[in-house]
Design a protein around this motif. Sequence first.
Motif, PDB file in Angstrom:
ATOM      1  N   LEU A  46      -2.558  -6.122   6.033  1.00 42.72           N
ATOM      2  CA  LEU A  46      -3.672  -6.314   6.506  1.00 42.72           C
ATOM      3  C   LEU A  46      -4.434  -5.397   7.893  1.00 42.72           C
ATOM      4  O   LEU A  46      -5.280  -5.081   8.105  1.00 42.72           O
ATOM      5  CB  LEU A  46      -3.970  -7.733   5.979  1.00 42.72           C
ATOM      6  N   HIS A  47      -2.900  -5.216   8.252  1.00 43.23           N
ATOM      7  CA  HIS A  47      -3.677  -4.217  10.058  1.00 43.23           C
ATOM      8  C   HIS A  47      -3.469  -2.960   9.494  1.00 43.23           C
ATOM      9  O   HIS A  47      -4.333  -2.072  10.085  1.00 43.23           O
ATOM     10  CB  HIS A  47      -2.017  -4.541  11.094  1.00 43.23           C
ATOM     11  N   ALA A  48      -3.164  -2.346   8.964  1.00 40.87           N
ATOM     12  CA  ALA A  48      -3.105  -0.830   8.070  1.00 40.87           C
ATOM     13  C   ALA A  48      -4.314  -0.949   8.006  1.00 40.87           C
ATOM     14  O   ALA A  48      -4.726   0.463   8.601  1.00 40.87           O
ATOM     15  CB  ALA A  48      -1.678  -0.950   7.692  1.00 40.87           C
ATOM     16  N   ILE A  49      -5.081  -1.523   6.793  1.00 40.91           N
ATOM     17  CA  ILE A  49      -6.060  -1.025   6.720  1.00 40.91           C
ATOM     18  C   ILE A  49      -7.489  -1.053   7.415  1.00 40.91           C
ATOM     19  O   ILE A  49      -8.481  -1.074   7.528  1.00 40.91           O
ATOM     20  CB  ILE A  49      -6.730  -1.949   5.146  1.00 40.91           C
ATOM     21  N   THR A  50      -7.249  -1.342   8.971  1.00 48.87           N
ATOM     22  CA  THR A  50      -8.125  -1.375  10.367  1.00 48.87           C
ATOM     23  C   THR A  50      -8.893   0.023  10.357  1.00 48.87           C
ATOM     24  O   THR A  50      -9.604   0.754  10.615  1.00 48.87           O
ATOM     25  CB  THR A  50      -7.224  -2.604  11.345  1.00 48.87           C
ATOM     26  N   THR A  51      -8.376   1.049   9.322  1.00 50.77           N
ATOM     27  CA  THR A  51      -7.847   2.213   9.570  1.00 50.77           C
ATOM     28  C   THR A  51      -7.547   2.636   8.093  1.00 50.77           C
ATOM     29  O   THR A  51      -6.422   2.323   7.560  1.00 50.77           O
ATOM     30  CB  THR A  51      -7.089   2.986  10.130  1.00 50.77           C
ATOM     31  N   TRP A  52      -8.698   3.628   7.896  1.00 50.58           N
ATOM     32  CA  TRP A  52      -8.327   3.922   6.299  1.00 50.58           C
ATOM     33  C   TRP A  52      -7.494   4.356   5.256  1.00 50.58           C
ATOM     34  O   TRP A  52      -5.760   5.076   6.332  1.00 50.58           O
ATOM     35  CB  TRP A  52      -9.403   5.078   5.506  1.00 50.58           C
ATOM     36  N   GLN A  53      -6.493   3.398   4.822  1.00 54.38           N
ATOM     37  CA  GLN A  53      -5.416   3.869   4.096  1.00 54.38           C
ATOM     38  C   GLN A  53      -5.943   3.994   2.076  1.00 54.38           C
ATOM     39  O   GLN A  53      -6.622   3.594   1.592  1.00 54.38           O
ATOM     40  CB  GLN A  53      -4.407   2.466   3.586  1.00 54.38           C
ATOM     41  N   ASP A  54      -4.865   4.904   1.770  1.00 48.78           N
ATOM     42  CA  ASP A  54      -5.397   5.593   0.265  1.00 48.78           C
ATOM     43  C   ASP A  54      -4.523   4.490  -0.877  1.00 48.78           C
ATOM     44  O   ASP A  54      -3.199   4.297  -0.295  1.00 48.78           O
ATOM     45  CB  ASP A  54      -5.360   6.619   0.285  1.00 48.78           C
ATOM     46  N   PRO A  55      -5.192   3.277  -1.777  1.00 46.43           N
ATOM     47  CA  PRO A  55      -4.391   2.761  -1.869  1.00 46.43           C
ATOM     48  C   PRO A  55      -2.545   2.486  -2.215  1.00 46.43           C
ATOM     49  O   PRO A  55      -2.101   2.001  -2.062  1.00 46.43           O
ATOM     50  CB  PRO A  55      -5.062   1.629  -3.682  1.00 46.43           C
ATOM     51  N   ASP A  56      -2.829   3.790  -3.239  1.00 44.51           N
ATOM     52  CA  ASP A  56      -1.116   4.179  -3.991  1.00 44.51           C
ATOM     53  C   ASP A  56      -0.266   4.269  -2.298  1.00 44.51           C
ATOM     54  O   ASP A  56       0.498   3.949  -2.323  1.00 44.51           O
ATOM     55  CB  ASP A  56      -1.402   5.871  -4.765  1.00 44.51           C
ATOM     56  N   VAL A  57      -1.210   5.473  -1.195  1.00 45.59           N
ATOM     57  CA  VAL A  57      -0.103   5.187   0.011  1.00 45.59           C
ATOM     58  C   VAL A  57       0.182   3.707   0.222  1.00 45.59           C
ATOM     59  O   VAL A  57       1.643   3.877   0.722  1.00 45.59           O
ATOM     60  CB  VAL A  57      -0.842   6.517   0.819  1.00 45.59           C
ATOM     61  N   LEU A  58      -0.571   3.059   0.471  1.00 45.72           N
ATOM     62  CA  LEU A  58      -0.330   2.089   0.827  1.00 45.72           C
ATOM     63  C   LEU A  58       0.341   0.828   0.396  1.00 45.72           C
ATOM     64  O   LEU A  58       1.612   0.620   1.034  1.00 45.72           O
ATOM     65  CB  LEU A  58      -1.409   1.113   1.321  1.00 45.72           C
ATOM     66  N   ARG A  59       0.664   1.469  -1.019  1.00 44.01           N
ATOM     67  CA  ARG A  59       1.337  -0.110  -1.589  1.00 44.01           C
ATOM     68  C   ARG A  59       2.977   0.964  -1.435  1.00 44.01           C
ATOM     69  O   ARG A  59       4.259   0.291  -1.097  1.00 44.01           O
ATOM     70  CB  ARG A  59       1.271   0.157  -2.883  1.00 44.01           C
ATOM     71  N   ASN A  60       3.190   2.331  -1.347  1.00 45.50           N
ATOM     72  CA  ASN A  60       4.230   2.865  -1.352  1.00 45.50           C
ATOM     73  C   ASN A  60       4.865   2.554  -0.077  1.00 45.50           C
ATOM     74  O   ASN A  60       6.157   2.540   0.455  1.00 45.50           O
ATOM     75  CB  ASN A  60       4.031   4.149  -1.651  1.00 45.50           C
ATOM     76  N   ALA A  61       4.002   2.477   1.619  1.00 42.15           N
ATOM     77  CA  ALA A  61       4.621   2.504   2.486  1.00 42.15           C
ATOM     78  C   ALA A  61       5.125   0.960   2.529  1.00 42.15           C
ATOM     79  O   ALA A  61       6.214   1.017   3.685  1.00 42.15           O
ATOM     80  CB  ALA A  61       3.267   2.904   3.375  1.00 42.15           C
ATOM     81  N   THR A  62       4.535   0.407   1.859  1.00 39.50           N
ATOM     82  CA  THR A  62       4.529  -1.389   2.504  1.00 39.50           C
ATOM     83  C   THR A  62       6.183  -1.136   1.457  1.00 39.50           C
ATOM     84  O   THR A  62       6.797  -2.271   2.055  1.00 39.50           O
ATOM     85  CB  THR A  62       4.048  -2.088   1.514  1.00 39.50           C
ATOM     86  N   ARG A  63       5.909  -0.987   1.020  1.00 44.13           N
ATOM     87  CA  ARG A  63       7.597  -0.873   0.449  1.00 44.13           C
ATOM     88  C   ARG A  63       8.297  -0.324   0.614  1.00 44.13           C
ATOM     89  O   ARG A  63       9.549  -0.524   1.250  1.00 44.13           O
ATOM     90  CB  ARG A  63       7.794   0.103  -1.400  1.00 44.13           C
ATOM     91  N   GLU A  64       8.119   0.688   1.455  1.00 40.75           N
ATOM     92  CA  GLU A  64       8.908   1.133   2.246  1.00 40.75           C
ATOM     93  C   GLU A  64       9.984   0.867   3.076  1.00 40.75           C
ATOM     94  O   GLU A  64      10.887   1.071   4.091  1.00 40.75           O
ATOM     95  CB  GLU A  64       8.844   3.358   2.351  1.00 40.75           C
ATOM     96  N   VAL A  65       8.825   0.589   4.180  1.00 44.27           N
ATOM     97  CA  VAL A  65       8.691  -0.475   5.219  1.00 44.27           C
ATOM     98  C   VAL A  65       9.524  -1.581   5.338  1.00 44.27           C
ATOM     99  O   VAL A  65      10.687  -1.899   6.059  1.00 44.27           O
ATOM    100  CB  VAL A  65       7.633  -1.082   6.010  1.00 44.27           C
TER     101      VAL A  65
END
Length: 336
Positions: A46-65
């Motif tokens: 939820l914090h990440a999308i305070t600046t624009w995130q591409d949806p696929d990139v966000l999904r991947n980054a969530t798993r990566e963290v």
Amino acid sequence: MTDFKQRIFSGVQPSGNLTLGNYLGAIKNWVGLQNTYETIFCVVDLHAITTWQDPDVLRNATREVAAGMLASGIDPKKSIIFNQSQVPAHAELAWIFNCVARMGWLNRMTQFKEKAGKHKERASVGLYVYPDLMAADILVYLATHVPVGADQKQHLELTRDIAQKFNSDYGVDFFPEVEPLIFGAATRVMSLRDGNAKMSKSDPSENSRINLTDDRDLIAKKIRKARTDSEPLPGTLDGLEGRAEAKNLINIFAALSDRDAADVCLEYEGKGFADFKRDLADLSVSVLGPITEEMNRLMDDTSYLDGVLRQGAENADAIASPILKNVHEIVGFLRP
Ligand code: TRP
């Protein structure tokens, strides 16, 4: 002795790659807390999308963290690990906190000023109220201890202000006082290209940071290319004053080897950077190599990863929901 454990909450944003800064400044320090505290670690999408995130990139980054946390030694049997958006209580309490926090408080937040830059008018409203959501993350679990880097101290002070104002507005003693846990030397890992700038996922130069997805050769190459000055290394910490790049590399060395920076200086007194960098590259590869490899293995096993996050979310929700229910009661929300 009781077996009551104090509760810890902390979070990492899934925006861009996980870096050495996230590892040394946050995740590595969390591993040791798992036995002494009840620990909740959150991937704050939820914090990440305070600046624009591409949806696929966000999904991947969530798993990566999540993979980075697990590969670093966060144990899902000891800690709750999940991504924020799976537990709606965070966003609900954040709304209530939007109504508790004052404009004047948020206007003083230096991170907003830095992130919004010159174009304040064009920043998202979410970026502005980001600290209210962070307060909700922590307080929706009544957590008392929050391990963070020094740059998050101001947000924790705001969390305390919100808790206090809520308690006094409603005449309750409900939210606890939150304590920051700030860790040693390398809580602030700086850019390999500029010792005065924080190592950041958003720096345009790849050589400025070590990503936890970098392989052994790339890690070694980035260390070799790190900016330095032309003086030999000093024997004491005082000798690092005004030498931001040298200081950063010494701090990284100390943190990776669990030693004092002063001790590292003593060992390398009078040596040139070539020798020091060779040892730092070897050390980095030996510590980070296995983490990187485990992370890559986990990233190929998304069903396992997603299962950990789903179970974590269920466990988190089981703590947060009853607390939020009490908040509804206190605020006067009718629940017929
Ligand atoms: N703002 C933190 C950061 O950028 C991430 C974060 C979000 C966090 N919620 C939190 C940290 C709650 C500690 C507790 O590093």
